[in-house]
Design a protein around this motif. Structure first.
Motif, PDB file in Angstrom:
ATOM      1  N   SER A   1       0.943  -1.074  -0.028  1.00  0.00           N
ATOM      2  CA  SER A   1       0.048  -0.031   0.096  1.00  0.00           C
ATOM      3  C   SER A   1       0.932   1.094   0.069  1.00  0.00           C
ATOM      4  O   SER A   1       2.002   1.241   0.586  1.00  0.00           O
ATOM      5  CB  SER A   1      -0.817   0.085   1.298  1.00  0.00           C
ATOM      6  OG  SER A   1      -1.513   1.168   1.457  1.00  0.00           O
ATOM      7  N   PRO A   2       0.286   2.164  -0.934  1.00  0.00           N
ATOM      8  CA  PRO A   2       1.050   3.454  -0.759  1.00  0.00           C
ATOM      9  C   PRO A   2       1.165   4.024   0.521  1.00  0.00           C
ATOM     10  O   PRO A   2       2.114   5.218   0.917  1.00  0.00           O
ATOM     11  CB  PRO A   2       0.681   4.424  -1.911  1.00  0.00           C
ATOM     12  CG  PRO A   2      -0.962   3.753  -1.874  1.00  0.00           C
ATOM     13  CD  PRO A   2      -0.660   2.223  -1.511  1.00  0.00           C
ATOM     14  N   LEU A   3       0.262   3.699   1.459  1.00  0.00           N
ATOM     15  CA  LEU A   3       0.248   4.421   2.742  1.00  0.00           C
ATOM     16  C   LEU A   3       1.252   3.623   3.867  1.00  0.00           C
ATOM     17  O   LEU A   3       1.695   4.272   4.976  1.00  0.00           O
ATOM     18  CB  LEU A   3      -1.259   4.284   3.469  1.00  0.00           C
ATOM     19  CG  LEU A   3      -2.322   5.088   2.552  1.00  0.00           C
ATOM     20  CD1 LEU A   3      -3.539   4.497   3.035  1.00  0.00           C
ATOM     21  CD2 LEU A   3      -1.930   6.356   2.412  1.00  0.00           C
ATOM     22  N   VAL A   4       1.895   2.660   3.397  1.00  0.00           N
ATOM     23  CA  VAL A   4       2.708   1.965   4.489  1.00  0.00           C
ATOM     24  C   VAL A   4       4.085   2.804   4.352  1.00  0.00           C
ATOM     25  O   VAL A   4       4.460   3.383   3.344  1.00  0.00           O
ATOM     26  CB  VAL A   4       3.089   0.447   4.037  1.00  0.00           C
ATOM     27  CG1 VAL A   4       4.281  -0.124   4.779  1.00  0.00           C
ATOM     28  CG2 VAL A   4       1.879  -0.473   4.254  1.00  0.00           C
ATOM     29  N   VAL A   5       4.656   2.678   5.613  1.00  0.00           N
ATOM     30  CA  VAL A   5       5.883   3.631   5.710  1.00  0.00           C
ATOM     31  C   VAL A   5       7.030   2.496   5.339  1.00  0.00           C
ATOM     32  O   VAL A   5       7.054   1.382   5.882  1.00  0.00           O
ATOM     33  CB  VAL A   5       6.292   4.151   7.168  1.00  0.00           C
ATOM     34  CG1 VAL A   5       7.710   4.679   7.087  1.00  0.00           C
ATOM     35  CG2 VAL A   5       5.240   5.224   7.510  1.00  0.00           C
ATOM     36  N   PRO A   6       7.621   2.562   4.140  1.00  0.00           N
ATOM     37  CA  PRO A   6       8.586   1.377   3.583  1.00  0.00           C
ATOM     38  C   PRO A   6       9.402   0.943   4.555  1.00  0.00           C
ATOM     39  O   PRO A   6       9.527  -0.352   4.770  1.00  0.00           O
ATOM     40  CB  PRO A   6       8.953   1.827   2.313  1.00  0.00           C
ATOM     41  CG  PRO A   6       8.352   3.101   1.945  1.00  0.00           C
ATOM     42  CD  PRO A   6       7.631   3.739   3.155  1.00  0.00           C
TER      43      PRO A   6
ATOM     44  N   VAL B   1       5.927 -13.341   9.004  1.00  0.00           N
ATOM     45  CA  VAL B   1       6.460 -12.028   9.303  1.00  0.00           C
ATOM     46  C   VAL B   1       6.785 -12.015  10.896  1.00  0.00           C
ATOM     47  O   VAL B   1       7.859 -11.446  11.340  1.00  0.00           O
ATOM     48  CB  VAL B   1       5.540 -10.813   8.843  1.00  0.00           C
ATOM     49  CG1 VAL B   1       6.154  -9.674   9.055  1.00  0.00           C
ATOM     50  CG2 VAL B   1       5.454 -11.385   7.156  1.00  0.00           C
TER      51      VAL B   1
ATOM     52  N   GLU C   1       4.424   0.159  10.004  1.00  0.00           N
ATOM     53  CA  GLU C   1       4.294   1.700  10.129  1.00  0.00           C
ATOM     54  C   GLU C   1       3.516   2.309   8.952  1.00  0.00           C
ATOM     55  O   GLU C   1       3.486   1.950   7.892  1.00  0.00           O
ATOM     56  CB  GLU C   1       5.490   2.484  10.321  1.00  0.00           C
ATOM     57  CG  GLU C   1       5.189   3.909  10.490  1.00  0.00           C
ATOM     58  CD  GLU C   1       6.821   4.774  10.998  1.00  0.00           C
ATOM     59  OE1 GLU C   1       7.811   4.112  10.612  1.00  0.00           O
ATOM     60  OE2 GLU C   1       6.359   5.934  11.160  1.00  0.00           O
ATOM     61  N   TRP C   2       2.322   3.154   9.246  1.00  0.00           N
ATOM     62  CA  TRP C   2       1.447   3.746   8.246  1.00  0.00           C
ATOM     63  C   TRP C   2       1.444   5.151   8.211  1.00  0.00           C
ATOM     64  O   TRP C   2       1.549   5.769   9.335  1.00  0.00           O
ATOM     65  CB  TRP C   2       0.104   3.136   8.474  1.00  0.00           C
ATOM     66  CG  TRP C   2      -0.221   1.648   8.576  1.00  0.00           C
ATOM     67  CD1 TRP C   2       0.137   0.941   9.444  1.00  0.00           C
ATOM     68  CD2 TRP C   2      -0.567   0.988   7.268  1.00  0.00           C
ATOM     69  NE1 TRP C   2      -0.221  -0.535   9.040  1.00  0.00           N
ATOM     70  CE2 TRP C   2      -0.716  -0.519   7.645  1.00  0.00           C
ATOM     71  CE3 TRP C   2      -0.744   1.271   5.832  1.00  0.00           C
ATOM     72  CZ2 TRP C   2      -0.889  -1.472   6.719  1.00  0.00           C
ATOM     73  CZ3 TRP C   2      -0.948   0.142   5.025  1.00  0.00           C
ATOM     74  CH2 TRP C   2      -1.070  -1.152   5.479  1.00  0.00           C
TER      75      TRP C   2
ATOM     76  N   SER D   1       9.250   0.349   7.764  1.00  0.00           N
ATOM     77  CA  SER D   1       8.750  -0.467   8.764  1.00  0.00           C
ATOM     78  C   SER D   1       8.516  -1.881   8.330  1.00  0.00           C
ATOM     79  O   SER D   1       8.240  -2.799   8.914  1.00  0.00           O
ATOM     80  CB  SER D   1       7.455  -0.031   9.296  1.00  0.00           C
ATOM     81  OG  SER D   1       6.308  -0.271   8.558  1.00  0.00           O
ATOM     82  N   ILE D   2       8.426  -2.166   6.930  1.00  0.00           N
ATOM     83  CA  ILE D   2       8.208  -3.642   6.560  1.00  0.00           C
ATOM     84  C   ILE D   2       9.382  -3.930   5.677  1.00  0.00           C
ATOM     85  O   ILE D   2       9.402  -5.130   4.919  1.00  0.00           O
ATOM     86  CB  ILE D   2       6.916  -3.739   5.626  1.00  0.00           C
ATOM     87  CG1 ILE D   2       6.880  -2.672   4.441  1.00  0.00           C
ATOM     88  CG2 ILE D   2       5.782  -3.506   6.570  1.00  0.00           C
ATOM     89  CD1 ILE D   2       5.845  -3.273   3.285  1.00  0.00           C
TER      90      ILE D   2
END
Lengths: 236, 236, 236, 236, 236, 236, 236
Positions: free
Chosen positions: A57-62, A83, G159-160, A64-65
């Motif tokens: 999702s573009p909303l995820v802060v990359p 995960v 994180e989002w 963090s994943i």
């Protein structure tokens, strides 16, 4: 053995089937096979990593994943599979490094870290009261020289010049076997990693790709621009 | 006993079947029988080991998967069966040696090490909360004189002049019985080990073979060149 | 009780069947009955032991599988049944003797040792989390006077003038009953032991036979020559 | 309740059946009913015991299997049922007496000992992780005055003037009820004990009989000659 | 709910059935209903108890099986149901009183003792690893004023002016309700207790009856003569 | 989901059903629904409670079974459902208050007490080795201002202006919603409580009704006369 | 896999199914999907939260069931799913913050708090003796800069920039993806949150809506008037 018999042996991690297999460990390997793949390659003076993840999702802060994380700033560690289990193992690795540094005033190397994680994983497959970890690990870095290990859900550590974990890792490893040479320069290793990772089907993009390089001075993660340049050079 | 009855007794390691058998231990032996074989032979002044493993990826760093490892630099130890369990036992052996040295300022001998490992394995077959180990061990070395033990998944240690563990170990042992003599010189013992290990079917090559010799001054592992020379001399 | 009902009561060591039986203990006795037999006889000034084992590989170092072992150098101890369990009990006996000596500066006698082992075995039949031991014991020696005990898988110690454990021990004991006299001289006792052990079917040979004698000055194990002489004198 | 339903409630000691019964305790009583009977009778100044055991091998040392043992030299204790469980309880009684003497510098009486053993037995019927004891106890002696208790597998202690435990104990007790009088002299009590014990079927002999008397000065066990004399006088 | 469903919920004390019931507790109540009944009545200055037990062997020492016991010499306590469980609870009550007196230098009252016992019983119905107690209690006495509690197998304490536990306690209580008045003199209360206890069917006799009275100066148990007098006066 | 599937998920409190439900908690709610209802209402300067219980035996001492109890003299607490579980929770609340006062020299408020009890209850629904509590709670009082909480078997605390627990609590709450106003004077609140509690079916009487009021100076329980007056005024 | 097979793997949280899934964790996600949704959005200088809950009784004190709570006054935390489990996790977060402040004299940030909670949740999915938590979390706040995490029942923290948890969170997140921009001013973020939350079906009202904003100076919860204004401005 017919299905009904198999079922009798796969409900606990702590027992063998009549043919000497541990089904819970094999099922944990299935959890690994469901996870996005990561390639690791030892180059002349570094270890390079490239991970593929499904579009996020573009909303995820990359950050963090991201699948490519560091241990102690020095080693790179990647996980594939369930995960949350992977995170737990990364943390276990960080604790190990922290304690070793406190105890010996020295950073643990790749081998010591991978083996400590393997011990931790093996125990989860033998002792009651816990399930195996549904995650595999790649641990690499340069302490003296570039080294790379994987740790599978049975708790076996194996050192590789280049390898992959996660979805279709066998096919990716075959691609690596065909092209890998020792003492590759870092840039060549990175392009090999991306070609092997993309294979026949995976379409790499700056969004679906993580790249990191472990050098003597620590782990560096590629930003979006670096990833785009790399993708262009690799002509994928 | 028909299948349905057997199933009733083989789901936990801690119970006997009506005919006095421990099925989980027998299934752990099946795990051993699935593992690549290792031969151990006591020679006049050394113990020689030869292991056969299926062809490995050229990308694996061979040292990380070698079956012949050392305890304390002095003793050789080989495992067959579930790889992660074998590693755990090797480590247990190393810890034992380490503690003995701290306590008595002296390296433990072959017998003491094998028996300590056997105790550890037996406990896993009787006490609840853990499964048996799916691995067998060969422990050998020269402390005073050359000695060689195996430890099976029931936790029984047995001393041998020469023996084998792993896939088709019975057939390999028969080959050893036909040819073994006491006070063999080391070179003759090595060739006997390779002949017995290859048997009718296994094609030995520098890639599929591990060789090591435990002498009074410690364990020496053969490099690729030494393995090739040995294979040529043995005419396999 | 039909088979299906029996099955309901024999899966844990900690429960009684409706007719007041402990099936797991009875199955452990089956494990004993599968083991090679040992005879023990108290003579005038010694206790003699003779064990029969199936023909062993010529590569085995006989000492490592001998059935007749010592506790503290003084007492003889023999096991029948699941080999690894027997070893565990021998070791338990040795620890007991060691601790007693530390505590009281005195070697424990035959009775104290046998009863301590019996307590240890009984607990394994009542408390959860462990299975019974699949092994029986003979403990004998001369502390003050010659004495001999057996300990069965239920944890019952019984003192005997002469008895047997293991395969067909009932038939062997009948043979002993027919011929035993008190205050036998040691040599006569040894020949009686061999005759009873061979019975109708077992062919004794230096390879299949272990012999030991516990005297006031400790346990002596017969070497191959002594066993051959004894077999010839006994005319078997 | 039909068989299938009963089976559902008798597999653990810790649950009640719908009609409020504890099947594991009832099955433990069956184990008691399979054991040789013992009679206990309080006489004017002593408590007498007589036990019947099936003919034993002439090779057994009779002392080691005698059913009539002492606690602290003072009290007599007999067990019926699962032999190893009985031994465990006798030992528990001895430990209790030992600790009481250390703590209070005084020998515990019959009542205190019987009740401590009953507590120990009751716990085994309620708490998980252990099965009930398959043994009943008779505890008797003269501390101040002659007293006799039994303890059954539920952990209930009952004081008796005269009673029996083990095989056909109900019938034996009926015989005692018919003939018992208070303040019997010891000799009369012994003959009553033997008559009740032999009943209609049991043939008493010096081999199958144990006899003991607890007096103010401790427990005395009858030797073979004393048993023969007693049998003759009793005209059995 | 049909039988098969019920069975699914009554095998452990720690789970609720779909309709919110705890079957193991209900079955423990069945164990209570199988036990001989006891009546308790608060009178003006005392609490009276009367228990009915089936005819006992003339060889039993009656004191050892009396149902009416004391706590600390002061309170009366009676049990109905599984005898060994009842004894365990009486002992628990005695320990409680002993500890309270050590701690506060004061005898605990009826309410405190009954509630402490109720807590102990409730825990056995909720926590794993133990079954409920198959016994109910009556606790009564005069500390300040006459008070009487019962504690049932769920661990609920209830204060009564008069009540009964055990076999057909509901019918007995109805009889009490019909006749009970407050501030009864002790003798009237005793005769009421006997009438209620005998009901339509139970034939009271000095052998089948226990009687006790708790007054400010402690618990007094009636001897055979007192019981006979009381029976005659009550015209039963 | 059909019955057979449901059964598979409701035998332990620690697992979710496929649709994300915890059946043991839901069954514990059924135990609550079987208990007599209690109403709680916050008034201007107090919290009023009214409980309905089925007609009790005239022999019961009413105080011992009253549903409205106090914590620390200050707060009112009512339980509905499995009586012994409710008592256990009341006691837990009292212990909490006692410890808080020792620690902070201050009485804990309504919120703190209700939440501490909720934590205790939630743990019983997640951790193994215990079943959920089959009881709900109402906790109310005036510390600073009148407040009222309920705690359900899942361990959720909710603050209410007025609510009910136990049998048909939903219908009772609807009645409260229709009539409740903030800042009610105490007397109006009491009459509202009685009307809501009686509903269509329950016939309130001095015997079946408990009433209590928590004010700033503590909890006051109504005696029979006060209850009769209140019933008359409310015209029920 | 057909239903019957699935059932075999979903009764314990600690085992994998043959295709590498953890059913108990997936069922816990179903518990989350049953809970009212919460939206969280990072704005330029704050993090905004909006929660939807089904219409509540007018008698509930709204604060006691609000879904938007604070940790340490600074961070906002929302839960969806099994309410009691959510409370337990909020409390765990508060304890973590409390301990961190004691240890380092500093408030923990959003990331540290979310990861500590994730560790706690992951453990509940692997170790025996506990079920997973049936609740998901949103943790957000401004320590240095606005950050927002979710933690799912597997124990994975992500994180989002903006996201949702609870019922139909996927659809809500799609709505956020379509409209979200970075560096939104707080007011625009709030209106976006409400539009996404209402979606096609949910009718937002002051009763069914909770709103809170975490700024550098801590968490502020909107009162009814503020919520009404916001609803009007958003034209829902």
């Amino acid at each position: 053995m017919e299905p009904n018999n198999q079922q009798a042996y796969d409900r606990g991690s702590t027992i063998f089937s009549p043919d000497g297999r541990l089904y819970q460990v094999e099922y944990a390997r299935e959890a690994v096979a469901r996870g996005g793949p990561t390639v690791g390659i030892t180059a002349a003076e570094s270890v390079v990593f490239a991970s593929y993840g499904s579009a996020r999702s573009p909303l995820v802060v990359p950050e963090s994943i991201e699948k490519l994380r560091d241990i102690d700033g020095q080693l790179g560690i990647a996980t594939a599979g369930h995960v949350a289990d992977g995170r737990r193992l990364v943390e276990q690795g960080r604790q190990f490094a922290h304690q070793e540094r406190l105890r010996y005033d020295e950073q643990p190397g790749v081998e010591a870290t991978a083996k400590a994680l393997a011990d931790f994983v093996q125990e989860s497959t033998q002792v009651g009261g816990t399930r195996p970890f549904g995650a595999a690990l790649l641990v690499g870095g340069v302490v003296d020289r570039p080294r790379l290990y994987d740790v599978d859900p049975s708790g076996t550590p194996t050192e590789w010049r280049a390898t992959a974990i996660g979805h279709e890792s066998d096919a990716i490893r075959e691609a690596l076997e065909a092209e890998y040479e020792q003492q590759l320069d870092e840039h060549t290793a990175l392009r090999l990693a991306l070609r092997a990772l993309s294979g026949d089907e995976r379409e790499l993009s700056t969004e679906s790709l993580d790249v990191a390089v472990a050098r003597e001075d620590g782990l560096t993660t590629f930003d979006e621009g670096q990833r785009r340049d790399l993708l262009e050079e690799t002509e994928l």
